[in-house]
Design a protein around this motif. Structure first.
Motif, short mmCIF file in Angstrom:
data_model
loop_
_atom_site.label_atom_id
_atom_site.label_comp_id
_atom_site.label_asym_id
_atom_site.label_seq_id
_atom_site.Cartn_x
_atom_site.Cartn_y
_atom_site.Cartn_z
N GLU A 113 -33.31 16.98 15.15
CA GLU A 113 -32.66 16.23 16.11
C GLU A 113 -31.28 15.49 15.25
O GLU A 113 -31.29 14.90 14.36
CB GLU A 113 -33.46 15.22 16.63
CG GLU A 113 -32.77 14.45 17.73
CD GLU A 113 -33.80 13.44 18.49
OE1 GLU A 113 -33.37 13.11 19.51
OE2 GLU A 113 -34.78 12.96 17.82
N ASP A 114 -30.17 15.96 15.91
CA ASP A 114 -28.89 15.59 15.31
C ASP A 114 -29.12 13.80 15.21
O ASP A 114 -29.59 12.96 15.96
CB ASP A 114 -27.80 15.45 16.45
CG ASP A 114 -26.42 15.44 15.61
OD1 ASP A 114 -26.31 14.09 15.40
OD2 ASP A 114 -25.83 16.15 15.27
N PHE A 115 -28.84 13.40 13.63
CA PHE A 115 -28.97 11.98 13.33
C PHE A 115 -28.16 11.11 14.35
O PHE A 115 -28.61 9.85 14.40
CB PHE A 115 -28.81 11.76 11.81
CG PHE A 115 -29.85 12.62 11.06
CD1 PHE A 115 -30.81 11.92 11.07
CD2 PHE A 115 -29.41 13.72 10.38
CE1 PHE A 115 -32.06 12.67 10.27
CE2 PHE A 115 -30.34 14.50 9.56
CZ PHE A 115 -31.67 13.67 9.32
N TRP A 116 -26.84 11.44 14.68
CA TRP A 116 -25.91 10.75 15.42
C TRP A 116 -25.93 11.04 17.01
O TRP A 116 -25.45 10.34 17.71
CB TRP A 116 -24.71 10.67 14.99
CG TRP A 116 -24.57 10.25 13.48
CD1 TRP A 116 -25.61 9.56 12.68
CD2 TRP A 116 -23.55 10.42 12.52
NE1 TRP A 116 -25.14 9.42 11.40
CE2 TRP A 116 -24.15 9.99 11.39
CE3 TRP A 116 -22.33 11.09 12.75
CZ2 TRP A 116 -23.26 10.00 10.10
CZ3 TRP A 116 -21.50 11.18 11.56
CH2 TRP A 116 -21.89 10.51 10.08
N GLN A 117 -26.61 12.06 17.40
CA GLN A 117 -26.83 12.29 18.93
C GLN A 117 -27.99 12.85 19.20
O GLN A 117 -28.56 13.79 19.15
CB GLN A 117 -25.65 13.57 19.17
CG GLN A 117 -24.40 13.39 18.45
CD GLN A 117 -23.49 14.70 18.98
OE1 GLN A 117 -23.29 15.24 20.04
NE2 GLN A 117 -23.00 15.18 18.08
N ARG A 118 -28.57 11.54 19.73
CA ARG A 118 -29.98 11.88 19.86
C ARG A 118 -30.17 12.78 21.04
O ARG A 118 -29.39 12.99 21.98
CB ARG A 118 -30.89 10.60 20.50
CG ARG A 118 -30.91 9.41 19.21
CD ARG A 118 -31.58 9.97 18.06
NE ARG A 118 -31.70 9.08 16.68
CZ ARG A 118 -32.14 9.29 15.67
NH1 ARG A 118 -32.66 10.60 15.46
NH2 ARG A 118 -31.95 8.30 14.81
N GLY A 119 -31.30 13.69 21.00
CA GLY A 119 -31.48 14.78 22.21
C GLY A 119 -30.86 15.97 21.75
O GLY A 119 -30.84 16.74 22.55
N GLU A 120 -30.20 16.11 20.85
CA GLU A 120 -29.18 17.34 20.45
C GLU A 120 -29.57 17.70 19.29
O GLU A 120 -29.97 17.11 18.16
CB GLU A 120 -27.77 16.96 20.41
CG GLU A 120 -27.18 16.17 21.54
CD GLU A 120 -27.08 17.36 22.84
OE1 GLU A 120 -27.46 18.33 22.54
OE2 GLU A 120 -26.50 16.87 23.72
N LEU A 121 -29.91 19.38 19.03
CA LEU A 121 -30.25 19.74 17.98
C LEU A 121 -29.30 19.99 16.83
O LEU A 121 -28.10 19.97 17.29
CB LEU A 121 -30.96 21.48 18.32
CG LEU A 121 -30.10 22.43 18.80
CD1 LEU A 121 -28.91 23.05 17.48
CD2 LEU A 121 -30.81 23.45 19.53
N ALA A 122 -29.83 20.09 15.66
CA ALA A 122 -28.94 20.20 14.61
C ALA A 122 -29.71 21.29 13.61
O ALA A 122 -30.92 21.10 13.71
CB ALA A 122 -28.56 18.94 13.78
N THR A 123 -28.62 21.83 12.90
CA THR A 123 -29.51 23.13 11.99
C THR A 123 -29.16 22.99 10.83
O THR A 123 -29.08 24.08 9.81
CB THR A 123 -28.70 24.55 12.66
OG1 THR A 123 -27.02 24.30 12.43
CG2 THR A 123 -28.92 24.58 14.08
N GLY A 124 -29.49 21.79 10.19
CA GLY A 124 -29.62 21.87 8.85
C GLY A 124 -30.64 21.91 8.20
O GLY A 124 -30.76 22.13 6.94
#
Length: 225
Positions: A113-124
């Motif tokens: 979950e994107d650390f700065w945009q809650r509720g958005e995926l992040a692909t790291g």
């Protein structure tokens, strides 16, 4: 055997030294006898080779920056799935066997979950399941309009899929290096498994922080950047 995939695009902030660093920590901290298979996609080789115990595969696109990861979604990678993708901008501070154990359904597409945009995926950090419609959907979306200019990788992927679950909902061992944007993680929590740097400063740029310095220089006989 567990499979881990890395991606190295030349010309940016990362070099093969970063691949060796993360691979050394992955293998050195692995507690079981069956070590994981580590694969790296790299644009500096024309065919498959093995180097330092790592399977190196050609990175077959000319996409800039994080867009090089698009090959992870391609049909040619299906024979390696399921696999765990780990961004090179990640410090492995404890065995990632714990991360694999969190995959209670290996058909799930699991992202940060994107650390700065809650509720958005992040692909790291991504679990790529085998025979996945979600992985296929991202690839097909890319093929429809290969001009990726104007898009960042993660917002593009969000147009096509949602994560089945976020890693942070499964474990509290994945730590943000920039917990308050301007404040860096100067003390390493005891329960930490992975630390995600996700941008600058990169790991080598943060070695004035003691735990980062020790991670880079005081492991497995030392490592020189």
């Amino acid at each position: 055997m567990k499979t881990i995939v890395l991606v190295l695009r030349s010309g940016g902030d990362f070099t093969f030294k970063d691949v060796i660093l993360i691979a050394t920590h992955i293998r050195g901290k692995w507690k079981g006898s069956d070590l994981p298979k580590i694969i790296c996609l790299w644009d500096k080789i024309p065919y498959e080779i093995q180097l330092n115990g790592i399977v190196i595969l050609p990175l077959q696109n000319n996409l800039p920056g994080t867009w090089a990861r698009m090959q992870l979604y391609s049909p040619e990678m299906e024979k390696y799935r399921p696999f765990l993708y780990i961004d090179l901008d990640t410090a492995v501070v404890d065995s990632i066997e714990n991360i694999f154990s969190m995959v209670y359904d290996d058909s799930h597409f699991i992202t940060l979950e994107d650390f700065w945009q809650r509720g958005e995926l992040a692909t790291g950090l991504v679990w790529f399941p085998a025979n996945s419609k979600k992985v296929e959907s991202v690839w097909n979306g890319y093929l429809k309009g290969k001009n990726v200019s104007g898009f960042r990788m993660d917002p593009f992927i969000r147009r096509y899929v949602e994560a089945d679950v976020y890693w942070q909902r499964l474990t509290d061992t994945i730590i943000d290096f920039k917990p308050k944007k301007l404040k860096l993680l100067t003390e390493l929590p005891e329960h930490a498994n992975l630390v995600c740097f996700h941008g600058k400063p990169r790991i080598p740029q943060a070695i004035d922080i003691k735990w980062v310095h020790d991670y880079v220089f005081k492991y497995n006989g030392g490592y020189l950047i």
